[in-house]
Write a protein that holds these residues in place. Structure first.
Motif, mmCIF file in Angstrom:
data_model
loop_
_atom_site.group_PDB
_atom_site.id
_atom_site.type_symbol
_atom_site.label_atom_id
_atom_site.label_comp_id
_atom_site.label_asym_id
_atom_site.label_seq_id
_atom_site.Cartn_x
_atom_site.Cartn_y
_atom_site.Cartn_z
ATOM 1 N N MET A 1 -27.463 -3.983 36.567
ATOM 2 C CA MET A 1 -26.358 -3.027 36.562
ATOM 3 C C MET A 1 -26.168 -2.467 37.971
ATOM 4 S SD MET A 1 -25.814 0.309 34.125
ATOM 5 C CE MET A 1 -25.747 -0.726 32.660
ATOM 6 N N LYS A 2 -24.927 -2.243 38.324
ATOM 7 C CA LYS A 2 -24.603 -1.712 39.647
ATOM 8 C C LYS A 2 -25.319 -0.387 39.897
ATOM 9 C CE LYS A 2 -20.688 0.044 42.370
ATOM 10 N NZ LYS A 2 -19.235 0.357 42.355
ATOM 11 N N ARG A 3 -25.806 -0.206 41.125
ATOM 12 C CA ARG A 3 -26.464 1.033 41.514
ATOM 13 C C ARG A 3 -25.608 1.807 42.511
ATOM 14 N NH1 ARG A 3 -31.911 1.976 40.400
ATOM 15 N NH2 ARG A 3 -32.857 0.378 39.084
ATOM 16 N N THR A 13 -28.410 3.834 38.390
ATOM 17 C CA THR A 13 -27.415 2.937 37.822
ATOM 18 C C THR A 13 -26.130 3.702 37.527
ATOM 19 O OG1 THR A 13 -28.503 3.271 35.670
ATOM 20 C CG2 THR A 13 -28.994 1.227 36.871
ATOM 21 N N TRP A 42 -32.448 0.125 28.146
ATOM 22 C CA TRP A 42 -33.280 -0.492 29.187
ATOM 23 C C TRP A 42 -32.974 -1.985 29.296
ATOM 24 C CZ3 TRP A 42 -36.675 1.811 32.585
ATOM 25 C CH2 TRP A 42 -37.485 0.943 33.331
ATOM 26 N N SER A 43 -32.892 -2.663 28.168
ATOM 27 C CA SER A 43 -32.673 -4.113 28.181
ATOM 28 C C SER A 43 -31.313 -4.483 28.757
ATOM 29 C CB SER A 43 -32.809 -4.686 26.763
ATOM 30 O OG SER A 43 -31.703 -4.310 25.951
ATOM 31 N N LEU A 44 -30.352 -3.546 28.688
ATOM 32 C CA LEU A 44 -29.017 -3.791 29.229
ATOM 33 C C LEU A 44 -28.875 -3.330 30.678
ATOM 34 C CD1 LEU A 44 -26.924 -2.823 26.080
ATOM 35 C CD2 LEU A 44 -27.262 -5.112 27.002
ATOM 36 N N GLY A 45 -29.968 -2.879 31.268
ATOM 37 C CA GLY A 45 -29.956 -2.569 32.686
ATOM 38 C C GLY A 45 -29.870 -1.115 33.053
ATOM 39 N N VAL A 46 -29.782 -0.210 32.078
ATOM 40 C CA VAL A 46 -29.716 1.218 32.378
ATOM 41 C C VAL A 46 -31.063 1.667 32.949
ATOM 42 C CG1 VAL A 46 -29.452 3.530 31.408
ATOM 43 C CG2 VAL A 46 -27.992 1.661 30.603
ATOM 44 N N ARG A 47 -31.005 2.356 34.089
ATOM 45 C CA ARG A 47 -32.232 2.848 34.711
ATOM 46 C C ARG A 47 -32.120 4.320 35.111
ATOM 47 N NH1 ARG A 47 -33.414 -1.164 32.702
ATOM 48 N NH2 ARG A 47 -34.652 -2.920 33.500
ATOM 49 N N SER A 75 -39.216 2.278 38.876
ATOM 50 C CA SER A 75 -38.145 1.408 38.385
ATOM 51 C C SER A 75 -37.020 2.168 37.697
ATOM 52 C CB SER A 75 -38.713 0.365 37.414
ATOM 53 O OG SER A 75 -39.224 0.990 36.231
#
Length: 325
Positions: A1-3, A13, A42-47, A75
């Motif tokens: 995911m874009k940061r 993110t 988490w699995s979809l890229g949310v951080r 992370s």
């Protein structure tokens, strides 16, 4: 995911998970469903994860911490809030927004010492050694205390490297604009005041934030649910929406149907189009809601929809639209 960069030294993110729903906002959520919700994000890229002592009266912090403790600390980024201390209560008020919660209840405390206690207690509930962002939470009637106490404590914590960014979280853009002038903040969490139904932050808050480089974490994108499912009984600003608001939301939904898109997609993409907005914070109470939220952020919305939205004056004329419509 874009940061994206939040404040001066924190990468997050562009979509974050809000944890009020897994704290039992409006209806109870099981431990298993809360875990599945965070896991799906988490699995979809949310951080980036936002929480607060208020959310489920400690329940959201505990549930989020159980998951995040198993991840590498560098992370992800997490924000929590100060201004409420959780203390034992003999009886829970009947009108609480949170259901299925522990017996503790929040007490306002925006003092320097109260904020320091709040941070320690949040870290204990989370089971983490640090958080990245601290926000003064809902100081609506406590402006002076927040300036004299809470922000002084947060500035110390940022200066000594305990946290990376400080600010405030509210659903009032006017007071946030006052804080922008009076306190050395990095970011704000603005809830529900920049949406398809309410663009109050356009002139009161966003210009000063852009001028000062203050990041905006935008919450309440669906205005407590009315922009997800406009109907009788829908919520706006955590309360039952009145008939006029429901009628406006239904008109927006009808326009979306006309152009073959969904109201939720238009709602989140409208918010993210403003250059002042750094992070779109989306709450969810199930894994399915997380997936739907991220899908809506990425779904195609025809340019003709945005053009007609502008032509029919359904949003403020100065509000930026996706694609420059």
């Amino acid at each position: 995911m874009k940061r994206v960069r939040l404040g001066k030294g924190l990468d997050v993110t562009v979509i974050g998970l809000g944890t009020a729903p897994i704290g039992g906002l409006f209806s109870p959520v099981s431990d298993a469903d809360a875990e599945a919700t965070i896991e799906r994000a988490w699995s979809l890229g949310v951080r980036f994860f936002d929480t607060a002592p208020l959310y489920g009266f400690g329940l959201a912090e505990r549930r989020l911490g159980r998951f995040l403790r198993r991840q590498k600390r560098d992370s992800f980024a997490i924000s929590t809030k100060v201004g409420r201390l959780l203390r034992s209560a003999t009886a829970a008020p009947e009108d609480d927004h949170y259901k299925g919660t522990p017996a503790e209840r929040p007490q306002f405390d925006f003092s320097y010492d109260g904020v320091m206690r709040s941070v320690e207690e949040s870290l204990a509930r989370l089971g983490l050694d640090r958080v990245d962002v601290l926000l003064v939470h809902d100081p609506d009637d406590h402006y002076e205390d927040a300036i004299a106490g809470a922000f002084r404590a947060l500035r110390r914590l940022r200066d000594d490297g305990t946290v990376k960014a400080i600010g405030a979280g509210m659903n009032h853009s006017g007071m946030l604009a006052r804080f922008a002038e009076a306190a050395p903040v990095d970011c704000f969490l603005l809830a529900g005041r920049y949406t398809l139904l309410d663009q109050g932050a356009l002139t009161t808050l966003f210009p000063v934030c852009r001028a000062k480089g203050i990041g905006i974490i935008l919450g309440g994108i669906y205005n407590s649910g009315i922009l997800a499912n406009p109907r009788t009984g829908a919520k706006f600003n955590y309360e039952d929406a009145d008939a006029a608001l429901i009628a406006r939301a239904l008109a927006l939904e009808a326009l979306c149907r006309k152009h073959g898109t969904e109201l939720k997609a238009a709602a989140v993409q409208f918010c993210m189009a403003h250059p002042a907005v750094t992070v779109a914070l989306q709450g969810a109470r199930s894994a399915a809601e997380v997936l739907d939220n991220i899908t809506m952020a990425e779904r195609s919305v025809p340019s003709a929809f945005w053009q007609e939205l502008r032509e029919r004056k359904l949003v403020d004329a100065s509000a930026p639209l996706p694609g420059g419509a």
